[in-house]
Write an enzyme that holds these catalytic residues in place. Structure first.
Site: not given
Length: 467
Positions: A445, A183, A392
């Site tokens: 994600h 991320s 995601d």
């Protein structure tokens, strides 16, 4: 006399705190039992603090899990959790570590922990770091120590590693070493890797750097937001007509829409309404209330010498058991339990409430792109694994594929499916300069949504096998 006694009492408390902090510097402990887990841990877990900065005013907390395979020779990974400001416990207990929370309805007792059969620690040692300062159980001893940002993360991460290797575990200096994260740390990890490379020129210590690993990484700030719209179109979340109108009126820029561009603003508003009930972390899963703790630290930073302001939220929006965020709620109850803190050897008085993800108003977002560092590292022959959950919408795979394509590397192994037990689990492409890209079918994600698939990708790659 009463005033003197009162002043002496305050001084005694202050001295106790200072001495306690001093005693914690350089501390580490092997944790054999964890509240909520039945029996002794079947892996080696170490927790501790490493002081960084000129006067060790920043105390970084870490969880270290030794490889369950051959720790003397297996790779060592320094893992950075995204956010910025999400605790290393997320990596340890939700994503790639050896533990998971047992997802059952909270009944007032301590949440239970179970083993994750897909832990990356089966053949690698991993340090899960609470970074930046103020994250998880990491704390600062002064208000100045709490001022940090992107480049601050990079510097403290590098300082942490050097100190951890030289003062704590010199036996790991020769192990193959990788920097990892997901991320937001897509902006951080390549630069940390570069700093280690530069630090190796001074040979103190010489880290056996091999490469880096990134999951659904933010690479160029806000680029991921621009790619969310073509992703939504491909996933049939918005109509062809709306996508065409957005493309025509906004011209690919959806982050900083000029206030005079009324057509773009109107179409973008329609887009936002269309996806407002979609869980962007994994569009296949239900959207639920975000986890809100009962005590929200408004300052979002903790210090021994600063009392945090708090809001008392008597009715936070708790998710239900069917929600993908329910396990986060369990982590709040677990990490804020006194017995858990004692087991983890958390320094008393260092922080108030543990909050899974937070950063303060004084955090500086001072890195706009890590792209040049990918270029630099790959040109020097360092390996990289970049993987993306294909459902995601926070950092869509389209965004990641776009910046990888702009590297203009030659393709060594072209786009093809990769398999688990004769079933397609995603798609992959291998480039020159030792870069591997892989999608995770049905993934979100982070690795928490597809632990098995992500572990297979990692294990094959870390073992130098073809996906």
């Amino acid at each position: 006399m009463a005033i003197l006694v009162f002043r002496f009492s305050i001084l005694s408390v202050f001295l106790f705190q200072v001495l306690s902090v001093a005693a914690s510097i350089g501390s580490s402990s092997t944790v054999k039992f964890l509240p909520g887990f039945s029996g002794p841990l079947p892996f080696v877990l170490e927790t501790g603090y490493v002081g960084v900065g000129e006067k060790e005013e920043v105390q970084l907390f870490y969880y270290f899990v030794k490889s369950e395979g051959n720790p003397e020779k297996d790779p060592l990974i320094l893992w950075h959790t995204g956010g910025p400001g999400c605790s290393g416990l997320s990596g340890l207990a939700f994503e790639i570590g050896p533990l998971n929370f047992k997802e059952q309805r909270y009944n007032g007792s301590l949440p239970q922990l179970i083993l994750n059969p897909f832990s990356w620690t089966k053949n690698s040692s991993i340090i899960f770091l609470d970074l930046p300062v103020g994250t998880g159980f990491s704390y600062g001893k002064t208000s100045e120590a709490l001022r940090t940002g992107d480049f601050g993360q990079v510097q403290t991460s590098h300082q942490f590693l050097k100190k951890w290797l030289t003062d704590y575990h010199p036996e790991f200096i020769s192990n193959p070493f990788y920097v990892g994260g997901d991320s937001y740390t897509g902006l951080i990890v390549p630069i940390v890797t570069h700093e280690i490379l530069e630090g190796n020129k001074h040979l103190l210590p010489f880290v056996n750097l091999q490469g880096y690993i990134l999951g659904n990484p933010i690479t160029i700030r806000n680029s991921n937001k621009n790619f969310a719209i073509p992703f939504a179109h491909r996933m049939a979340l918005i109509s062809d007509e709306l996508f065409e109108s957005l493309t025509t009126s906004c011209k690919g820029e959806y982050v900083n829409i000029h206030p005079t561009n009324e057509d773009c603003l109107r179409h973008y508003d329609t887009y936002e309404k269309s996806v407002s009930e979609i869980f962007d972390g994994n569009i296949l899963l239900p959207k639920c209330p975000s986890v809100s703790s009962k005590l929200q630290d408004v300052s979002a930073r903790r210090s021994l010498y600063k009392t945090p302001k708090v809001l008392h939220d008597l009715k936070p929006p708790f998710p239900t058991l069917a929600c993908p965020t329910y396990k986060y709620l369990l982590s709040y109850y677990w990490a804020n339990d006194n017995q858990v803190r004692k087991a983890l050897r958390i320094q008393e008085g260092s922080i108030g409430e543990w909050i899974r993800c937070q950063y303060g108003d004084d955090y500086s977002f001072d890195i706009d792109s890590s792209f040049p560092y990918h270029v630099n590292l790959s040109s020097k022959g360092y390996r990289s694994l970049i993987y993306s959950g294909d459902h995601d919408m926070v950092v869509p795979h389209l965004d990641t594929q776009a910046w990888i394509k702009s590297l203009n590397y030659s393709i060594v192994d072209d786009w093809r499916p990769w398999f688990i037990m004769d079933q397609v689990a995603g798609y992959t492409r291998t480039y020159a300069n030792k870069m591997t890209f892989a999608t995770i079918k049905g993934g979100g994600h982070t690795a928490e949504y597809t632990q098995k698939e992500c572990s297979v990708v990692f294990n094959r790659w870390i073992s130098n096998k073809s996906l």
